[in-house]
Design a protein around this motif. Structure first.
Motif, PDB file in Angstrom:
ATOM      1  N   CYS A  10       0.838  -1.198   0.000  1.00 52.48           N
ATOM      2  CA  CYS A  10       0.000   0.000   0.000  1.00 52.48           C
ATOM      3  C   CYS A  10       0.871   1.246   0.000  1.00 52.48           C
ATOM      4  O   CYS A  10       1.932   1.260   0.633  1.00 52.48           O
ATOM      5  CB  CYS A  10      -0.891   0.035   1.244  1.00 52.48           C
ATOM      6  SG  CYS A  10      -2.051  -1.335   1.307  1.00 52.48           S
ATOM      7  N   TYR A  11       0.431   2.270  -0.731  1.00 56.04           N
ATOM      8  CA  TYR A  11       1.011   3.607  -0.596  1.00 56.04           C
ATOM      9  C   TYR A  11      -0.074   4.447   0.073  1.00 56.04           C
ATOM     10  O   TYR A  11      -1.045   4.818  -0.586  1.00 56.04           O
ATOM     11  CB  TYR A  11       1.376   4.199  -1.965  1.00 56.04           C
ATOM     12  CG  TYR A  11       2.376   3.352  -2.751  1.00 56.04           C
ATOM     13  CD1 TYR A  11       3.680   3.181  -2.307  1.00 56.04           C
ATOM     14  CD2 TYR A  11       2.009   2.743  -3.952  1.00 56.04           C
ATOM     15  CE1 TYR A  11       4.598   2.423  -3.025  1.00 56.04           C
ATOM     16  CE2 TYR A  11       2.919   1.994  -4.681  1.00 56.04           C
ATOM     17  CZ  TYR A  11       4.208   1.829  -4.208  1.00 56.04           C
ATOM     18  OH  TYR A  11       5.113   1.080  -4.922  1.00 56.04           O
ATOM     19  N   GLY A  12       0.049   4.704   1.352  1.00 56.87           N
ATOM     20  CA  GLY A  12      -1.043   5.357   2.077  1.00 56.87           C
ATOM     21  C   GLY A  12      -2.274   4.484   2.001  1.00 56.87           C
ATOM     22  O   GLY A  12      -2.219   3.279   2.281  1.00 56.87           O
ATOM     23  N   ALA A  35       0.692  -3.014 -18.240  1.00 60.40           N
ATOM     24  CA  ALA A  35       0.738  -1.647 -18.754  1.00 60.40           C
ATOM     25  C   ALA A  35       1.400  -0.730 -17.733  1.00 60.40           C
ATOM     26  O   ALA A  35       1.659  -1.138 -16.590  1.00 60.40           O
ATOM     27  CB  ALA A  35      -0.684  -1.174 -19.043  1.00 60.40           C
ATOM     28  N   ASN A  36       1.656   0.501 -18.129  1.00 59.33           N
ATOM     29  CA  ASN A  36       2.151   1.533 -17.208  1.00 59.33           C
ATOM     30  C   ASN A  36       1.256   1.600 -15.995  1.00 59.33           C
ATOM     31  O   ASN A  36       0.039   1.705 -16.124  1.00 59.33           O
ATOM     32  CB  ASN A  36       2.050   2.901 -17.885  1.00 59.33           C
ATOM     33  CG  ASN A  36       3.362   3.301 -18.501  1.00 59.33           C
ATOM     34  OD1 ASN A  36       4.402   2.769 -18.131  1.00 59.33           O
ATOM     35  ND2 ASN A  36       3.299   4.225 -19.432  1.00 59.33           N
ATOM     36  N   GLY A  37       1.858   1.551 -14.810  1.00 57.14           N
ATOM     37  CA  GLY A  37       1.061   1.730 -13.603  1.00 57.14           C
ATOM     38  C   GLY A  37       0.374   0.466 -13.112  1.00 57.14           C
ATOM     39  O   GLY A  37      -0.351   0.492 -12.117  1.00 57.14           O
ATOM     40  N   ALA A  38       0.608  -0.662 -13.789  1.00 62.52           N
ATOM     41  CA  ALA A  38      -0.043  -1.910 -13.361  1.00 62.52           C
ATOM     42  C   ALA A  38       0.482  -2.373 -11.996  1.00 62.52           C
ATOM     43  O   ALA A  38      -0.223  -3.046 -11.245  1.00 62.52           O
ATOM     44  CB  ALA A  38       0.189  -3.004 -14.400  1.00 62.52           C
ATOM     45  N   GLY A  39       1.739  -2.016 -11.701  1.00 65.08           N
ATOM     46  CA  GLY A  39       2.289  -2.394 -10.400  1.00 65.08           C
ATOM     47  C   GLY A  39       3.577  -3.207 -10.482  1.00 65.08           C
ATOM     48  O   GLY A  39       4.025  -3.759  -9.475  1.00 65.08           O
ATOM     49  N   LYS A  40       4.175  -3.265 -11.671  1.00 64.60           N
ATOM     50  CA  LYS A  40       5.364  -4.113 -11.860  1.00 64.60           C
ATOM     51  C   LYS A  40       6.530  -3.646 -10.966  1.00 64.60           C
ATOM     52  O   LYS A  40       7.162  -4.450 -10.295  1.00 64.60           O
ATOM     53  CB  LYS A  40       5.798  -4.112 -13.335  1.00 64.60           C
ATOM     54  CG  LYS A  40       4.690  -4.563 -14.291  1.00 64.60           C
ATOM     55  CD  LYS A  40       5.130  -4.572 -15.735  1.00 64.60           C
ATOM     56  CE  LYS A  40       5.518  -3.222 -16.318  1.00 64.60           C
ATOM     57  NZ  LYS A  40       4.447  -2.206 -16.339  1.00 64.60           N
ATOM     58  N   SER A  41       6.790  -2.330 -10.978  1.00 67.23           N
ATOM     59  CA  SER A  41       7.904  -1.826 -10.158  1.00 67.23           C
ATOM     60  C   SER A  41       7.598  -2.005  -8.670  1.00 67.23           C
ATOM     61  O   SER A  41       8.497  -2.316  -7.874  1.00 67.23           O
ATOM     62  CB  SER A  41       8.172  -0.339 -10.440  1.00 67.23           C
ATOM     63  OG  SER A  41       8.435  -0.159 -11.803  1.00 67.23           O
ATOM     64  N   SER A  42       6.331  -1.818  -8.294  1.00 64.98           N
ATOM     65  CA  SER A  42       5.952  -2.018  -6.890  1.00 64.98           C
ATOM     66  C   SER A  42       6.227  -3.452  -6.458  1.00 64.98           C
ATOM     67  O   SER A  42       6.688  -3.705  -5.345  1.00 64.98           O
ATOM     68  CB  SER A  42       4.463  -1.695  -6.688  1.00 64.98           C
ATOM     69  OG  SER A  42       4.210  -0.355  -7.005  1.00 64.98           O
ATOM     70  N   LEU A  43       5.975  -4.379  -7.367  1.00 69.61           N
ATOM     71  CA  LEU A  43       6.220  -5.793  -7.070  1.00 69.61           C
ATOM     72  C   LEU A  43       7.717  -6.049  -6.915  1.00 69.61           C
ATOM     73  O   LEU A  43       8.157  -6.706  -5.956  1.00 69.61           O
ATOM     74  CB  LEU A  43       5.622  -6.666  -8.182  1.00 69.61           C
ATOM     75  CG  LEU A  43       5.869  -8.168  -8.081  1.00 69.61           C
ATOM     76  CD1 LEU A  43       5.322  -8.723  -6.788  1.00 69.61           C
ATOM     77  CD2 LEU A  43       5.231  -8.896  -9.251  1.00 69.61           C
TER      78      LEU A  43
HETATM   79  P1  ATP Z   1       5.622   1.838 -14.754  1.00 67.74           P
HETATM   80  O1  ATP Z   1       6.134   0.920 -15.784  1.00 67.74           O
HETATM   81  O2  ATP Z   1       4.964   3.062 -15.309  1.00 67.74           O
HETATM   82  O3  ATP Z   1       6.610   2.124 -13.665  1.00 67.74           O
HETATM   83  P2  ATP Z   1       4.442  -0.138 -13.076  1.00 67.74           P
HETATM   84  O4  ATP Z   1       3.636  -1.254 -13.621  1.00 67.74           O
HETATM   85  O5  ATP Z   1       5.839  -0.427 -12.687  1.00 67.74           O
HETATM   86  O6  ATP Z   1       4.412   1.067 -14.071  1.00 67.74           O
HETATM   87  P3  ATP Z   1       4.156   0.977 -10.439  1.00 67.74           P
HETATM   88  O7  ATP Z   1       5.238   1.989 -10.669  1.00 67.74           O
HETATM   89  O8  ATP Z   1       4.423  -0.153  -9.556  1.00 67.74           O
HETATM   90  O9  ATP Z   1       3.637   0.421 -11.839  1.00 67.74           O
HETATM   91  O10 ATP Z   1       2.867   1.755  -9.934  1.00 67.74           O
HETATM   92  C1  ATP Z   1       1.665   1.089  -9.541  1.00 67.74           C
HETATM   93  C2  ATP Z   1       0.685   2.107  -9.019  1.00 67.74           C
HETATM   94  O11 ATP Z   1       1.165   2.620  -7.775  1.00 67.74           O
HETATM   95  C3  ATP Z   1       0.489   3.310  -9.927  1.00 67.74           C
HETATM   96  O12 ATP Z   1      -0.871   3.687  -9.842  1.00 67.74           O
HETATM   97  C4  ATP Z   1       1.383   4.363  -9.321  1.00 67.74           C
HETATM   98  O13 ATP Z   1       0.880   5.646  -9.582  1.00 67.74           O
HETATM   99  C5  ATP Z   1       1.311   4.028  -7.841  1.00 67.74           C
HETATM  100  N1  ATP Z   1       2.550   4.364  -7.130  1.00 67.74           N
HETATM  101  C6  ATP Z   1       3.791   3.902  -7.419  1.00 67.74           C
HETATM  102  N2  ATP Z   1       4.689   4.378  -6.527  1.00 67.74           N
HETATM  103  C7  ATP Z   1       3.999   5.148  -5.657  1.00 67.74           C
HETATM  104  C8  ATP Z   1       4.350   5.924  -4.481  1.00 67.74           C
HETATM  105  N3  ATP Z   1       5.612   5.957  -4.048  1.00 67.74           N
HETATM  106  N4  ATP Z   1       3.363   6.585  -3.855  1.00 67.74           N
HETATM  107  C9  ATP Z   1       2.079   6.533  -4.279  1.00 67.74           C
HETATM  108  N5  ATP Z   1       1.672   5.824  -5.359  1.00 67.74           N
HETATM  109  C10 ATP Z   1       2.610   5.144  -6.040  1.00 67.74           C
END
Ligand code: ATP
Length: 235
Positions: A10-12, A35-43
């Motif tokens: 969770c972010y907040g 896609a962009n924003g799907a959550g790959k980097s978060s994972l």
């Molecule tokens: P990209 O390829 O654009 O990086 P992604 O699939 O890696 O996309 P993430 O970067 O993991 O996606 O982001 C997933 C969701 O979490 C998005 O809606 C993004 O806006 C949100 N998010 C990512 N980092 C933060 C943060 N530090 N604080 C709040 N929201 C965040």
């Protein structure tokens, strides 16, 4: 080798990862599409210790990674090559590469051998070794970023969008090198938007949408899947 069980991040109040369960077996090359924003980097950040899961478990070689510091996770064999390369542009290519060897700094002979292996993978970097990393082309900088990660001697290498912003010919070369790294014995988890090229070198893939894994399959299944083709390959 790697196992995620019901992981939330969770972010907040925003839940970026929702109940993620996945595995990567030793020797595999697994692709994470989304896609962009799907959550790959978060994972990826949840695995490498940069994000703390609010629920669930991350296990690597039967050891729990949750709660460990990122440097302990790198020492344990899990290394992330982040999106956007994050090199030190004023430092030389060699200095950037050697930063990856920091976790093994007492093993000088091992680092020398590893450097030779990395330069065999990326021969162009030998010619550029003394140049500032920032003076290299985008493709060459990506090679430095992957080379630096390889200097940490990962057993699991996580690559976040390595083809981003590169010319098509360089992208092709990059995927060949990633396949070669895997064939030489490093397990790879690869996040990519370049779905077709990524699936062509993958053993298996997961598809991520809105923080959830919505599909999983081997290379053949994924390349033949109508939904995957329409959403990610455009054919
Ligand atoms: P990209 O390829 O654009 O990086 P992604 O699939 O890696 O996309 P993430 O970067 O993991 O996606 O982001 C997933 C969701 O979490 C998005 O809606 C993004 O806006 C949100 N998010 C990512 N980092 C933060 C943060 N530090 N604080 C709040 N929201 C965040």
């Amino acid at each position: 080798m790697l196992q995620l069980k019901n992981v939330d991040v969770c972010y907040g109040s925003f839940k970026a990862l929702n109940n993620i369960s996945m595995t990567v077996d030793t020797g595999e090359l697994v692709v994470l599409l989304g896609a962009n924003g799907a959550g790959k980097s978060s994972l990826f950040n949840a695995i490498s210790g940069l994000n703390k899961p609010s629920a669930g478990d991350v296990e690597f070689e039967d050891r729990r990674l949750n709660g460990l510091k990122p440097n302990a996770i790198v020492s344990g064999g899990v290394v992330q090559c982040a999106e956007g390369r994050k090199l030190f542009p004023h430092m030389s290519v060699l200095q950037n590469l050697m930063l990856g060897a920091y976790v093994h700094r007492r093993d000088r002979a091992g680092n020398k051998q590893r450097l030779n292996e990395v330069l065999e993978l990326f021969p162009i970097l030998e010619d550029k070794a003394q140049q500032p990393a920032g003076s290299l082309s985008g493709g060459q900088q990506q090679m430095v970023a992957i080379g630096r990660a390889m200097m940490s001697r990962p057993r699991l290498l996580m690559l976040d969008e390595p083809s981003l912003g590169l010319a098509p010919l360089v992208v092709k070369q990059m995927f060949e090198i990633i396949k070669q790294i895997n064939s030489l014995g490093t397990t790879v988890l690869l996040a990519e938007q370049n779905a077709f090229a990524a699936l062509k070198i993958a053993d298996r893939a997961y598809v991520m949408e809105n923080g959830q894994l919505v599909m999983e399959g081997d290379q053949e299944t994924m390349l033949g899947n109508e939904q995957v083709r329409r959403a990610y390959i455009g054919a």
